[in-house]
Design an enzyme around this catalytic site. Structure first.
Site, mmCIF file in Angstrom:
data_model
loop_
_atom_site.group_PDB
_atom_site.id
_atom_site.type_symbol
_atom_site.label_atom_id
_atom_site.label_comp_id
_atom_site.label_asym_id
_atom_site.label_seq_id
_atom_site.Cartn_x
_atom_site.Cartn_y
_atom_site.Cartn_z
ATOM 1 N N ALA A 38 38.596 -4.165 -11.458
ATOM 2 C CA ALA A 38 39.043 -2.771 -11.260
ATOM 3 C C ALA A 38 40.545 -2.680 -11.472
ATOM 4 C CB ALA A 38 38.691 -2.292 -9.858
ATOM 5 N N LYS A 43 50.277 -10.231 1.601
ATOM 6 C CA LYS A 43 50.867 -10.531 2.918
ATOM 7 C C LYS A 43 51.216 -9.276 3.699
ATOM 8 C CE LYS A 43 53.771 -10.784 -0.634
ATOM 9 N NZ LYS A 43 53.655 -11.320 -1.946
ATOM 10 N N GLU A 94 45.541 -17.980 0.852
ATOM 11 C CA GLU A 94 46.535 -18.998 0.480
ATOM 12 C C GLU A 94 47.694 -18.410 -0.338
ATOM 13 O OE1 GLU A 94 46.455 -22.644 1.273
ATOM 14 O OE2 GLU A 94 48.482 -21.959 0.834
ATOM 15 N N ILE A 150 52.533 -22.852 -3.534
ATOM 16 C CA ILE A 150 52.594 -23.958 -2.563
ATOM 17 C C ILE A 150 51.414 -23.827 -1.580
ATOM 18 C CG2 ILE A 150 53.955 -25.053 -0.731
ATOM 19 C CD1 ILE A 150 56.468 -23.771 -1.941
ATOM 20 N N GLY A 175 58.095 -10.258 -13.148
ATOM 21 C CA GLY A 175 56.885 -10.083 -12.322
ATOM 22 C C GLY A 175 57.005 -10.718 -10.949
ATOM 23 N N GLU A 197 58.185 -7.169 -5.600
ATOM 24 C CA GLU A 197 57.163 -6.262 -5.079
ATOM 25 C C GLU A 197 57.448 -4.849 -5.595
ATOM 26 O OE1 GLU A 197 54.572 -7.359 -2.960
ATOM 27 O OE2 GLU A 197 55.448 -9.273 -3.516
ATOM 28 N N ASP A 204 59.245 -8.650 2.924
ATOM 29 C CA ASP A 204 58.225 -9.539 2.364
ATOM 30 C C ASP A 204 58.328 -10.926 3.003
ATOM 31 O OD1 ASP A 204 56.247 -10.260 0.043
ATOM 32 O OD2 ASP A 204 57.847 -11.752 -0.094
ATOM 33 N N LYS A 255 55.566 -12.962 5.490
ATOM 34 C CA LYS A 255 55.141 -14.360 5.278
ATOM 35 C C LYS A 255 55.505 -15.230 6.489
ATOM 36 C CE LYS A 255 55.731 -13.967 0.271
ATOM 37 N NZ LYS A 255 56.729 -13.981 -0.795
ATOM 38 N N GLY A 268 55.219 -15.143 -9.278
ATOM 39 C CA GLY A 268 54.888 -15.128 -10.704
ATOM 40 C C GLY A 268 53.405 -15.371 -10.910
HETATM 41 P P1 NAP Z 1 50.989 -5.435 -9.838
HETATM 42 O O1 NAP Z 1 51.441 -6.208 -11.020
HETATM 43 O O2 NAP Z 1 51.656 -4.148 -9.522
HETATM 44 O O3 NAP Z 1 49.418 -5.186 -10.039
HETATM 45 C C1 NAP Z 1 48.670 -4.334 -9.223
HETATM 46 C C2 NAP Z 1 47.338 -4.090 -9.900
HETATM 47 O O4 NAP Z 1 46.516 -3.304 -9.057
HETATM 48 C C3 NAP Z 1 47.462 -3.318 -11.226
HETATM 49 O O5 NAP Z 1 46.603 -3.906 -12.184
HETATM 50 C C4 NAP Z 1 46.961 -1.914 -10.882
HETATM 51 O O6 NAP Z 1 46.302 -1.288 -11.967
HETATM 52 C C5 NAP Z 1 45.934 -2.243 -9.808
HETATM 53 N N1 NAP Z 1 45.679 -1.136 -8.880
HETATM 54 C C6 NAP Z 1 46.559 -0.516 -8.054
HETATM 55 N N2 NAP Z 1 45.929 0.435 -7.341
HETATM 56 C C7 NAP Z 1 44.633 0.399 -7.692
HETATM 57 C C8 NAP Z 1 43.480 1.130 -7.317
HETATM 58 N N3 NAP Z 1 43.520 2.103 -6.407
HETATM 59 N N4 NAP Z 1 42.294 0.829 -7.903
HETATM 60 C C9 NAP Z 1 42.232 -0.148 -8.838
HETATM 61 N N5 NAP Z 1 43.283 -0.880 -9.247
HETATM 62 C C10 NAP Z 1 44.472 -0.607 -8.680
HETATM 63 O O7 NAP Z 1 51.060 -6.333 -8.524
HETATM 64 P P2 NAP Z 1 51.023 -7.919 -8.426
HETATM 65 O O8 NAP Z 1 52.404 -8.452 -8.597
HETATM 66 O O9 NAP Z 1 49.918 -8.452 -9.269
HETATM 67 O O10 NAP Z 1 50.690 -8.121 -6.859
HETATM 68 C C11 NAP Z 1 49.372 -7.999 -6.377
HETATM 69 C C12 NAP Z 1 49.319 -8.561 -4.961
HETATM 70 O O11 NAP Z 1 49.665 -9.939 -4.982
HETATM 71 C C13 NAP Z 1 50.298 -7.926 -3.961
HETATM 72 O O12 NAP Z 1 49.698 -7.895 -2.698
HETATM 73 C C14 NAP Z 1 51.469 -8.873 -3.958
HETATM 74 O O13 NAP Z 1 52.205 -8.824 -2.750
HETATM 75 C C15 NAP Z 1 50.750 -10.193 -4.091
HETATM 76 N N6 NAP Z 1 51.539 -11.282 -4.639
HETATM 77 C C16 NAP Z 1 52.264 -11.116 -5.767
HETATM 78 C C17 NAP Z 1 52.954 -12.177 -6.308
HETATM 79 C C18 NAP Z 1 53.782 -12.041 -7.557
HETATM 80 O O14 NAP Z 1 54.497 -13.001 -7.889
HETATM 81 N N7 NAP Z 1 53.705 -10.938 -8.282
HETATM 82 C C19 NAP Z 1 52.907 -13.429 -5.662
HETATM 83 C C20 NAP Z 1 52.140 -13.572 -4.498
HETATM 84 C C21 NAP Z 1 51.455 -12.494 -3.993
HETATM 85 P P3 NAP Z 1 47.085 -0.939 -13.340
HETATM 86 O O15 NAP Z 1 47.436 -2.265 -13.944
HETATM 87 O O16 NAP Z 1 46.095 -0.195 -14.162
HETATM 88 O O17 NAP Z 1 48.284 -0.145 -12.939
HETATM 89 N N1 HSE Z 2 57.735 -10.604 -4.321
HETATM 90 C C1 HSE Z 2 57.327 -11.850 -3.814
HETATM 91 C C2 HSE Z 2 58.470 -12.842 -3.954
HETATM 92 C C3 HSE Z 2 56.117 -12.328 -4.586
HETATM 93 O O1 HSE Z 2 59.435 -12.544 -4.681
HETATM 94 O O2 HSE Z 2 58.436 -13.901 -3.327
HETATM 95 C C4 HSE Z 2 55.509 -13.609 -4.037
HETATM 96 O O3 HSE Z 2 54.931 -13.408 -2.793
#
Ligand code: NAP
Ligand code: HSE
Length: 435
Positions: A43, A105, A129, A136, A187, A190, A201, A205, A304
């Site tokens: 989705a 988180k 995780e 990590i 990427g 947040e 953030d 954590k 990332g």
């Molecule tokens: P992101 O790049 O903004 O991706 C969010 C995704 O969710 C997008 O594909 C978006 O769709 C989709 N989305 C949002 N609302 C939606 C809805 N109502 N229904 C269906 N799809 C929906 O975010 P991300 O960086 O991948 O982060 C995702 C999660 O992982 C967050 O909780 C973040 O804190 C966590 N996280 C991120 C990282 C990192 O390095 N980025 C690391 C660890 C944890 P569209 O693509 O169509 O807009």
């Molecule tokens: N925005 C978060 C960071 C993503 O920079 O550490 C990983 O949790």
């Protein structure tokens, strides 16, 4: 072979990373676990968006309920972020008895108790995780690897974006705003990035790590937070001259003789000789002190696409194994410990300090400030006063010995009222990592 059909909610940085990683290593994971994994539906919000990894159109939908409620989907990965729709996604899946993997988180911080209770009630598991320190495996290590230790202290560089910004400011003299924009392009950040740079953030954590280390649910509101917005090139320069590097550090420390813990996030002066001072760029590290293991260090990419996907795959592997063996409720939020703990207010926490003031250069200024520290019973370990011209504003830097945060804050409030002190004093805590 057990068939695991995965529904992924979110196809952004992490979602597309997981899709790509499963395309590459899905059969390896299947053969290691002895169950078969297949992505069944994904989705997203926008079907027409160009993605870093192309996801076949026939798998995509904009309706997350279609994925979660699909009778063939027996494992859900919530990778959209936020705390509203994500909460609904996770609760709906758990109520259907479907295990959930999340990297979120913020969601765990805000609704962890409710979500773990739901997993228990509906006889399934919630895996997380990827929620702390990217690639990590720190959750598994704390929950399983250190199950025989009392964790006396834990220090984490757990926000990749802030570490990336602070590193480039120090090594290249780069501008805060420009480096943040790069972190967003890569990427790491947040949405919105305030969550990273204001320390929230890292606090989410740190709260999760504190809960695991100390066996009680640490309410994120109790984690004291300061971000990195106020850190200037001057602070980085003078910290460097004194032999320190500034890091945004999550600290979880057991206070002596009680079940109370310090749980905080703030920029910290780390001695250059300590291993955490050389954790640079997007890398994260968690330094754990256990009463049996002693010191242990975990290091790796903290944000990332690929690093995070690695941790999501670890959870998917655990979920596949649990589905295969029929294990329900294998993963409590935390294992309660020998005494019910609480988070100590920051005013009672004892720290050492770096203080940078902007003062008018004239006789008696230093003596007046030193008197206020003395009256507060705070010892001065060193002073830097760069040469200036009489009557001009110049920086004045103090390194202070141990004092409670309450006492230090009161002393600084008095100092900031002196007519010769211009602007707001900067106070950054110093960590010695002594047990
Ligand atoms: P992101 O790049 O903004 O991706 C969010 C995704 O969710 C997008 O594909 C978006 O769709 C989709 N989305 C949002 N609302 C939606 C809805 N109502 N229904 C269906 N799809 C929906 O975010 P991300 O960086 O991948 O982060 C995702 C999660 O992982 C967050 O909780 C973040 O804190 C966590 N996280 C991120 C990282 C990192 O390095 N980025 C690391 C660890 C944890 P569209 O693509 O169509 O807009
Ligand atoms: N925005 C978060 C960071 C993503 O920079 O550490 C990983 O949790």
């Amino acid at each position: 072979m057990q068939q695991v059909k995965l529904g992924i909610i979110g196809g952004g940085t992490v979602g597309s990373g997981v899709f790509e990683a499963l395309a590459r290593n899905g059969s390896l994971l299947s053969s290691r676990v002895g169950a078969n994994i297949k992505v069944h539906r994904v989705a997203v919000r926008d079907l027409h968006k160009k993605r870093a990894t192309a996801i076949p159109k026939n798998l995509l939908t904009t309706d997350w309920r279609e994925v979660v409620c699909d009778p063939e989907v027996n494992l859900v990965a919530e990778l959209i972020g936020g705390t509203t729709v994500a909460r609904e996604v996770v609760l709906t899946s758990l109520k259907l008895g479907k295990p959930v993997v999340t990297a979120n988180k913020a969601l765990l911080s805000a609704h962890g108790e409710e979500l773990f209770a739901a997993a228990k009630k509906y006889g399934t598991n919630l895996y997380y995780e990827a929620s702390v320190a990217g690639g990590i495996p720190i959750i598994k290590s704390l929950r399983e690897g250190f199950v025989g230790n009392r964790i006396t202290a834990l220090y984490g560089i757990v926000n990749g974006t802030c570490n990336y910004i602070l590193t480039r400011m120090k090594l290249e003299g780069a501008d805060f705003g420009a480096v943040l924009a790069d972190a967003q392009k890569l990427g790491y950040a947040e949405t919105p990035p305030d969550l990273d740079i204001d320390g929230h953030d890292a606090a989410h954590k740190t709260g999760i790590l504190a809960s695991l280390a100390h066996g009680f649910w640490v309410n994120p509101k109790k984690v004291y937070v300061e971000g990195i917005r106020h850190i200037s090139a001057l602070d980085i320069k003078y910290a460097g001259e004194l032999g320190y590097t500034i890091k945004l550090l999550g600290t979880v420390k057991k206070l002596e003789g009680s079940c109370r813990v310090q749980a905080s996030v703030y920029p910290t002066l780390v001695p250059n000789a300590h291993v955490l001072a050389s954790v640079n760029g997007v890398f994260n590290a968690v330094f754990v002190q256990g009463d049996i293991v002693g010191d242990a260090l975990f290091y790796g990419r903290g944000a990332g696409k690929d690093a995070t996907a690695s941790s999501v795959l670890s959870d998917i592997g655990d979920a596949m194994l649990d589905l295969k063996t029929g294990i329900k409720n294998r993963l409590p939020a935390f294992v309660p410990h020998e005494c019910a703990g609480a988070v100590a207010p920051i005013s009672e926490v004892v720290s050492q300090y770096f203080v940078r003031l902007n003062v008018v250069d004239k006789p008696g200024v230093l003596a007046r400030i030193a008197t206020i520290f003395g009256q507060s019973n705070i010892g001065i370990s060193s002073v830097i006063q760069p040469e200036g011209h009489e009557g001009e504003s110049v920086p004045l830097i103090f390194m202070l010995h141990y004092a409670t945060n309450g006492v230090a804050a009161k002393a600084l409030a008095k100092i900031s009222k002196l007519p010769t002190v211009k602007g707001k004093p900067v106070m950054i805590r110093v960590e010695s990592f002594e047990q």
